[in-house]
Design an enzyme around this catalytic site. Structure first.
Site, PDB file in Angstrom:
ATOM      1  N   HIS A   1       0.859  -1.239  -0.014  1.00  0.00           N
ATOM      2  CA  HIS A   1       0.018  -0.037   0.122  1.00  0.00           C
ATOM      3  C   HIS A   1       0.871   1.296   0.107  1.00  0.00           C
ATOM      4  CE1 HIS A   1      -3.742   1.980   1.676  1.00  0.00           C
ATOM      5  NE2 HIS A   1      -3.088   2.956   0.974  1.00  0.00           N
TER       6      HIS A   1
ATOM      7  N   HIS B   1       1.291   4.838  -2.780  1.00  0.00           N
ATOM      8  CA  HIS B   1       0.907   5.677  -3.690  1.00  0.00           C
ATOM      9  C   HIS B   1       2.349   5.996  -4.272  1.00  0.00           C
ATOM     10  CE1 HIS B   1      -3.664   5.180  -2.684  1.00  0.00           C
ATOM     11  NE2 HIS B   1      -2.807   5.016  -1.508  1.00  0.00           N
TER      12      HIS B   1
ATOM     13  N   HIS C   1      -9.416   0.752  -1.278  1.00  0.00           N
ATOM     14  CA  HIS C   1      -9.499   1.502  -0.025  1.00  0.00           C
ATOM     15  C   HIS C   1     -10.937   1.527   0.485  1.00  0.00           C
ATOM     16  CE1 HIS C   1      -5.614   3.182  -1.429  1.00  0.00           C
ATOM     17  NE2 HIS C   1      -5.543   4.094  -0.544  1.00  0.00           N
TER      18      HIS C   1
ATOM     19  N   GLU D   1     -11.392   3.726   5.961  1.00  0.00           N
ATOM     20  CA  GLU D   1     -10.293   4.475   6.152  1.00  0.00           C
ATOM     21  C   GLU D   1     -10.880   5.664   6.876  1.00  0.00           C
ATOM     22  OE1 GLU D   1      -8.131   6.829   3.016  1.00  0.00           O
ATOM     23  OE2 GLU D   1      -6.531   7.146   4.607  1.00  0.00           O
TER      24      GLU D   1
ATOM     25  N   ASP E   1       1.812   4.012   2.797  1.00  0.00           N
ATOM     26  CA  ASP E   1       0.700   4.781   1.771  1.00  0.00           C
ATOM     27  C   ASP E   1       1.172   6.006   1.193  1.00  0.00           C
ATOM     28  OD1 ASP E   1      -1.910   5.384   1.313  1.00  0.00           O
ATOM     29  OD2 ASP E   1      -2.417   6.217   3.255  1.00  0.00           O
ATOM     30  N   ASP E   2       1.431   7.162   1.743  1.00  0.00           N
ATOM     31  CA  ASP E   2       2.321   8.287   1.283  1.00  0.00           C
ATOM     32  C   ASP E   2       3.035   8.919   1.996  1.00  0.00           C
ATOM     33  OD1 ASP E   2      -0.118   8.797  -1.116  1.00  0.00           O
ATOM     34  OD2 ASP E   2      -1.205   8.619   1.053  1.00  0.00           O
TER      35      ASP E   2
HETATM   36  N1  ADE Z   1      -4.768   8.415  -2.388  1.00  0.00           N
HETATM   37  C1  ADE Z   1      -3.446   8.676  -1.811  1.00  0.00           C
HETATM   38  N2  ADE Z   1      -3.345   8.116  -0.531  1.00  0.00           N
HETATM   39  C2  ADE Z   1      -4.829   7.893  -0.316  1.00  0.00           C
HETATM   40  C3  ADE Z   1      -5.266   7.423   1.136  1.00  0.00           C
HETATM   41  N3  ADE Z   1      -4.727   7.384   2.053  1.00  0.00           N
HETATM   42  N4  ADE Z   1      -6.717   7.400   1.051  1.00  0.00           N
HETATM   43  C4  ADE Z   1      -7.350   7.669  -0.328  1.00  0.00           C
HETATM   44  N5  ADE Z   1      -6.799   8.043  -1.132  1.00  0.00           N
HETATM   45  C5  ADE Z   1      -5.367   8.168  -1.451  1.00  0.00           C
HETATM   46 ZN    ZN Z   2      -3.724   4.609   0.244  1.00  0.00          ZN
END
Ligand code: ADE
Ligand code: ZN
Length: 324
Positions: free
Chosen positions: A23, A25, A202, A205, A283-284
């Site tokens: 996970h 991006h 997703h 969340e 994630d990011d």
């Molecule tokens: N796009 C990038 N990160 C995300 C996240 N945590 N939740 C939803 N969309 C995303």
């Molecule tokens: Zn994500």
């Protein structure tokens, strides 16, 4: 030094664990320094005075807050070499965290909508993947549909991506969760399955447990990205445990996006104790303050995880991977 129970140094222990990251991006690995460099190279204007100012802006109260900056930041990505450099930097960084396999999300709609040819995206990412594979890191890509857009637009990008079918293994669903339930994308996920693509989404969340049920029963996904709110629904927990549906959990993301108040209140340990197939991911990472090992060590410290918990989490990541 951070010490785990039984005197183990968390950072060293986690470094020693081979892991898969499921996970991430790729656009969320755009570090402020690279954003600045690409903006200068491409002549893109940024609403920041310095690299430090970019980092200081990363103070979010919810998912949408983050997404607004995430979509703005990625506007510096235009040319094939921009996508190559972005992915190449992330694959090298992941390798330093002892990541052996990556199943990497990307958001083609966010680029094509700005007039960037899909070929720039695909060719740059694919070139970085080939380079990582030559070093022994196993890399695959997953096309994410932006759920704040329509299903028709998701169909359009799926069709546009088909000439690159060999470059990705699956489809996912990301962006603004609340108000955009998985069922909105039932037909495009069915079409993706017919193409032999693997499915993930997703869910849970910020959205309710019903979105996780929909992802499983309407879309037919094999993994759930995040899944935090599953714990509000005992029947859903039973289902996830029975089918060993992987949850790709992202502790530092949850902290930065106020999904949890603090890491001590993170549900990861409860998920493990409930017998769920949980994994830890970044994630990011450029926006949330840490790559995968930082996610492991910070949540381990906050929840007092044992070495066997950490080993289970790393082993789960290979069990949950779409590719061996
Ligand atoms: N796009 C990038 N990160 C995300 C996240 N945590 N939740 C939803 N969309 C995303
Ligand atoms: Zn994500």
């Amino acid at each position: 030094m951070v010490r785990a129970s039984r005197g183990v140094d968390y950072a060293e222990f986690v470094q020693g664990l081979p892991k898969a990251e499921l996970h991430i991006h790729i656009e969320g690995s755009l570090e402020p320094e690279m954003m600045w460099k690409l903006a200068e190279r491409n002549g893109t204007s940024l609403p920041y005075e310095s690299v430090d100012a970019i980092r200081q802006a990363y103070d979010f109260t919810c998912l949408q807050d983050f997404l607004d900056l995430y979509y703005a930041g990625m506007q510096v990505l235009e040319e094939e070499r921009d996508f190559f450099e972005l992915a190449d930097a992330y694959f090298q960084r992941a390798e330093r965290d002892n990541v052996r396999r990556v199943e990497c999300f990307f958001d083609p709609q966010a680029h094509v909508a700005r007039g960037v040819p899909l070929a720039h995206v695909m060719d740059g990412l694919s070139r970085a993947a080939r380079k990582a594979r030559e070093r022994g890191v196993r890399v695959s890509f997953i096309v994410c549909f932006l759920r704040h857009l329509s299903e028709r637009e998701a169909f359009r990008i799926l069709e546009e991506a088909m000439p690159y079918r060999s470059e990705f293994i699956g489809v996912g669903l990301d962006s603004s969760e609340l108000g955009n339930p998985p069922s909105k994308f039932e037909r495009v996920f069915a079409a993706a399955r017919d193409e032999g693509l693997r499915l993930t989404a997703h869910a849970g969340e910020e959205g309710p447990p019903s979105y996780i049920w929909e992802a499983l029963d309407v879309l037919g996904v094999e993994r759930i990205d995040h899944g935090n709110r599953a714990l509000e629904d005992a029947a859903l927990v039973s289902r996830l445990r029975r089918d060993q549906v992987p949850l790709t959990v992202c502790p530092l993301s949850n902290l930065k996006l106020a999904v949890v108040e603090d890491l001590a209140g993170h549900p990861l340990k409860r998920m493990l104790d409930l017998g769920l197939l949980v994994t830890v991911n970044s994630d990011d990472p450029a926006y949330f303050g840490g790559y995968v090992n930082a996610n492991f060590t910070r949540v381990a410290n906050a929840l007092d995880l044992t070495p066997s918990d950490l080993t289970a989490l790393a082993d789960n990541s290979f069990v949950a991977a779409f590719r061996d």
